[in-house]
Design a protein around this motif. Structure first.
Motif, PDB file in Angstrom:
ATOM      1  N   LEU A  65      67.694  79.183 -14.314  1.00  0.00           N
ATOM      2  CA  LEU A  65      67.730  78.879 -12.883  1.00  0.00           C
ATOM      3  C   LEU A  65      66.916  77.631 -12.560  1.00  0.00           C
ATOM      4  O   LEU A  65      67.343  76.785 -11.768  1.00  0.00           O
ATOM      5  N   GLY A  66      65.739  77.501 -13.185  1.00  0.00           N
ATOM      6  CA  GLY A  66      64.952  76.294 -12.968  1.00  0.00           C
ATOM      7  C   GLY A  66      65.630  75.054 -13.516  1.00  0.00           C
ATOM      8  O   GLY A  66      65.560  73.982 -12.906  1.00  0.00           O
ATOM      9  N   GLY A  67      66.311  75.180 -14.667  1.00  0.00           N
ATOM     10  CA  GLY A  67      67.032  74.040 -15.221  1.00  0.00           C
ATOM     11  C   GLY A  67      68.187  73.599 -14.342  1.00  0.00           C
ATOM     12  O   GLY A  67      68.441  72.394 -14.190  1.00  0.00           O
ATOM     13  N   ILE A  68      68.899  74.552 -13.761  1.00  0.00           N
ATOM     14  CA  ILE A  68      70.001  74.193 -12.850  1.00  0.00           C
ATOM     15  C   ILE A  68      69.469  73.422 -11.647  1.00  0.00           C
ATOM     16  O   ILE A  68      70.058  72.430 -11.205  1.00  0.00           O
ATOM     17  N   LEU A  69      68.343  73.867 -11.105  1.00  0.00           N
ATOM     18  CA  LEU A  69      67.761  73.161  -9.959  1.00  0.00           C
ATOM     19  C   LEU A  69      67.268  71.773 -10.353  1.00  0.00           C
ATOM     20  O   LEU A  69      67.404  70.812  -9.588  1.00  0.00           O
TER      21      LEU A  69
END
Length: 341
Positions: free
Chosen positions: A84-88
């Motif tokens: 999720l952090g990588g997508i953001l």
């Protein structure tokens, strides 16, 4: 990518440090709260019994039970946070500095992610391994987008074709289980086996910037709310005391009764047992004729589906590790005195 955090406002260092202090305060309290709730549940909400359990139960045993019961949760948190952090990070770099999810994903060492993948591969049930495959290819693709300066065909291969090929191989392996689950009416199992390989290619690239926080923060919030509840339910069912059966009777006389329950402690004068009803029984050591360990009752499987001979509820560790098979139950564990030798 060098100016990834050059845009947009960032959290003040003092405020961010304060938030981290709160987080570091709450995290150690959660396992402690689980241990206390387990004793409260085991004592049937009776405070004197709970205090007796606190006095005699070895903390290392409870921590071991906590670790074994919830070993699956640690990699789930790490991998979900990283994805999720990588997508953001790749979707809206200017807003990433204000997101603790993106900051945690950016600062997360690769070796932590690798260890989390290895733990999940051994401790997750078979029906969850397709989800693990989806998370792994998503982490690889997002890491490539953030760090690599490669040709377009290389990036397409890493972010698109590797997830597609991996998903196809996963589909080939789990397809017999999907068919068996559909035929048996276990639609949730069929979705867990067949759904994640389809989502892998969708998680390796950016989403529209205006939707980035919505598709990352809300799943993270839902997971953060659900995980403590699931972890608590799982741990409250985990055994923390050995199940035992004790034959009681005067020396040289007949067996008066067989006390079944969980063994709390043995001291110089008595053996302390916790009965299934929550009642604590103190048995004088002079009246203890014999003791035996009783196997934990085996819960019937929730799913009858197997993938190429591998039950979907078994982990790799359960499948390959040696187990003790109980072929005959001691009569004392059934509440009956054992017969003559």
């Amino acid at each position: 990518m060098t100016d990834l955090f050059a845009k947009g406002p960032v959290i003040a260092p003092r405020r961010r440090r304060s938030q981290l202090n709160w987080l570091f305060t709450v995290l150690p309290a959660f396992p402690l709260m689980l241990l206390v709730l387990r004793l409260w549940y085991l004592s049937r909400q009776d405070l004197p019994t709970m205090l007796l359990l606190v006095q005699y139960i070895n903390p290392l045993g409870m921590i071991s039970a906590l670790f074994i019961s919830l070993s699956w949760a640690v990699p789930a948190v790490i991998l979900t946070l990283r994805v999720l952090g990588g997508i953001l990070l790749v979707s809206n770099p200017g807003d990433a500095g204000r997101s603790p999810i993106a900051v945690a994903a950016l600062r997360m060492p690769d070796w932590v992610v690798l260890i989390a993948i290895m733990i999940a591969a051994f401790t997750w049930q078979l029906r969850l391994l397709p989800a693990l495959q989806m998370l792994v290819v998503a982490v690889l693709g997002l890491t490539a987008v953030q760090r690599l300066r490669a040709e377009p065909w290389v990036m397409n291969w890493i972010t698109l074709w590797v997830p597609v090929l991996t998903g196809v191989l996963t589909w080939i392996f789990v397809w017999p289980g999907v068919l068996a689950a559909v035929r048996g009416g276990e639609h949730a199992t069929a979705v867990l086996l067949a759904g994640p390989p389809l989502l892998g290619p969708l998680l390796t690239g950016p989403v529209p910037a205006r939707w980035a926080r919505l598709v990352t923060h809300w799943p993270a919030v839902c997971a953060a709310l659900a995980l403590p509840i699931v972890a608590g339910v799982v741990f409250l069912r985990a055994p923390v005391l050995p199940s035992s059966a004790v034959e009681v009777g005067e020396e040289g006389g007949p067996i008066r009764e067989v006390v079944r329950g969980q063994l709390i402690a043995v001291d110089d004068t008595s053996t302390t047992m916790l009965r299934p009803t929550g009642e604590v029984t103190f048995i004088p050591n002079g009246e203890v004729r014999s003791k035996t360990l009783c196997p934990e009752p085996v819960r019937p499987p929730e799913s009858a589906v197997a993938v190429r001979g591998w039950p979907v509820e078994e982990t790799v560790l359960e499948w390959i590790a040696p187990t003790r098979k109980v072929t005959e139950i001691d009569s004392r564990c059934l509440g009956r005195p054992r017969g003559p030798a």
